[in-house]
Design an enzyme around this catalytic site. Structure first.
Site, PDB file in Angstrom:
ATOM      1  N   ASP A   7      40.334  40.280  45.709  1.00 56.18           N
ATOM      2  CA  ASP A   7      41.217  41.398  46.057  1.00 56.18           C
ATOM      3  C   ASP A   7      41.947  41.094  47.377  1.00 56.18           C
ATOM      4  OD1 ASP A   7      39.977  43.165  43.911  1.00 56.18           O
ATOM      5  OD2 ASP A   7      38.246  42.691  45.151  1.00 56.18           O
ATOM      6  N   HIS A  19      34.674  46.747  44.675  1.00 56.20           N
ATOM      7  CA  HIS A  19      35.552  45.900  43.847  1.00 56.20           C
ATOM      8  C   HIS A  19      35.810  46.659  42.549  1.00 56.20           C
ATOM      9  CE1 HIS A  19      37.356  42.562  41.803  1.00 56.20           C
ATOM     10  NE2 HIS A  19      36.417  42.534  40.897  1.00 56.20           N
TER      11      HIS A  19
END
Ligand SMILES: NC(=O)C1=CN([C@@H]2O[C@H](COP(=O)(O)OP(=O)(O)OC[C@H]3O[C@@H](n4cnc5c(N)ncnc54)[C@H](O)[C@@H]3O)[C@@H](O)[C@H]2O)C=CC1
Ligand SMILES: O=C([O-])CC(=O)C(=O)O
Length: 339
Positions: free
Chosen positions: A161, A189
């Site tokens: 990410d 996440h």
């Protein structure tokens, strides 16, 4: 004289992420070009033929750093004396699923592997959990590995990410990746993660500028940018009919590279680690923070003193709430499972 080999475990080694990951590790991209390695590759017995194929290919790569490659299907054997563990092996999500839908299927793997870590691994072992839902799996792994393995040695991957956010900012600001630093992924996440560039810097025209000024589009930064990063995994699944693998492997390498070698001066990276109470996140929650890592001690520290405005606080609260719900569900699943 070259150093003693590091023993590195990769789980899910016959799967798609590991097909990219094991070459990068074995060729020296993670632990350096002078560090010999013993690579232990774990998968389930049903995958043993495919695992043998991966081993043959690694052998055929003729890599000087790869002193040994050891395929195993026995968990206890796999974890013995490992210095680093990449815990990738778990079911991936398919189109239309959230990562937390994998919890019931995957959390038991991490209960069992937490115990295997405690039983066999070195007390200094450093662990990255990639298998989804990564934060909650890492939380469970840390619970069952303690007290032999400190929870500080267990982390979950939000570096993908972080890399996605960096790449989006670089493209929007018209610079290259190396010109962007200190983005932050806060929290889980998952779709509730908060990609935050309030404290990021962009090198534009030779000087470091705040990312907000370099991008010059607050509406985009507070809207589309966040949602692109949050949803990138699902968009890749829709396109490939398989979840991201090459970029996930690269991110896992970046994560462990920086844990092993430390972060550069004035630079932080995002890692999900057990909270120490920073930013009001309750202790023990496996939460992604900006961290710096000391090369000598290989110990991470959460970056302190960053301002959190009302917009950011709302995002932190939402991702924390999701992590607490996932944790409670995972604990229930672990109690019910007799593994
Ligand atoms: N944290 C992150 O940023 C990302 C996480 N992921 C997650 O990584 C995981 C792996 O993804 P892929 O490689 O695409 O899946 P895959 O299905 O291609 O490979 C998974 C492998 O794990 C093995 N496995 C299953 N249970 C195991 C166990 N108990 N011990 C050892 N191996 C076991 C399977 O046999 C298979 O070979 C998934 O949970 C996926 O959602 C994927 C991308 C990014
Ligand atoms: O989205 C998924 O299921 C795979 C993953 O974690 C990602 O690509 O970030």
């Amino acid at each position: 004289m070259s150093p003693a080999p590091l023993r590195v475990l990769v789980t899910g080694a016959a799967g798609q992420i590991c097909y990219s990951l094991v070459y990068q590790i074995a060729s020296g991209s993670v632990f350096g070009k002078d560090q010999p390695l013993e690579l232990v590759l774990l998968d389930i017995p049903m995958m043993s033929a495919a695992l043998d194929g991966v081993v043959m290919e690694l052998v055929d790569c003729a890599l000087p750093l790869l002193h040994k490659v050891i395929p195993v299907t026995d968990e206890k054997e796999a974890f013995k004396n490992v210095d680093y563990a990449f815990l990738v092996g778990a079911m991936p999500r398919r189109e239309g699923m959230e990562r937390k839908d994998l919890l019931a299927a995957n959390v038991k793997i991490f209960k069992s592997q937490g115990r295997a870590l405690a039983e066999g691994a070195k007390s200094t072992t450093k662990v990255i959990v990639v298998g989804n839902p990564a934060n909650t799996n890492a939380y469970i792994c840390a619970k069952y590995a303690a007290p032999k393995i400190s929870p500080r040695n267990i982390s979950a991957m939000t570096r993908l990410d972080h890399n996605r956010a960096t790449a989006q900012i670089a493209a929007k600001a018209g610079v290259t990746i190396d010109d962007v630093k200190n983005v932050i992924i806060w929290g889980n996440h998952s779709g509730t993660q908060f990609p935050d560039v309030k404290h990021a810097k962009v090198n534009k025209g030779g000087s470091a500028t705040d990312a907000y000024a370099a991008v010059g589009d607050e509406a985009w930064l507070k809207g589309e940018f966040i949602s692109v990063v949050q949803k990138r995994g699902a968009v890749i699944i829709a396109a490939r009919k398989l979840s991201s693998a090459m970029s996930a492997a690269k991110a896992a390498c970046d994560h462990i590279h920086d844990w092993h070698f430390g972060t550069p001066k004035d630079t932080w990276v995002s890692m999900a680690v057990p909270s120490d109470g920073s930013y009001g996140i309750p202790e023990g929650i496996m939460f992604s923070f900006p961290v710096t890592i000391d090369a000598a001690t290989k110990d991470w520290k959460i970056v302190q003193g960053l301002s959190i405005d009302e917009f950011a606080q709302g995002k932190l609260n939402a991702t924390l709430q999701e992590l607490q719900e996932e944790r409670d569900e995972a604990l229930r699943a672990c109690e019910e499972s007799n593994i």
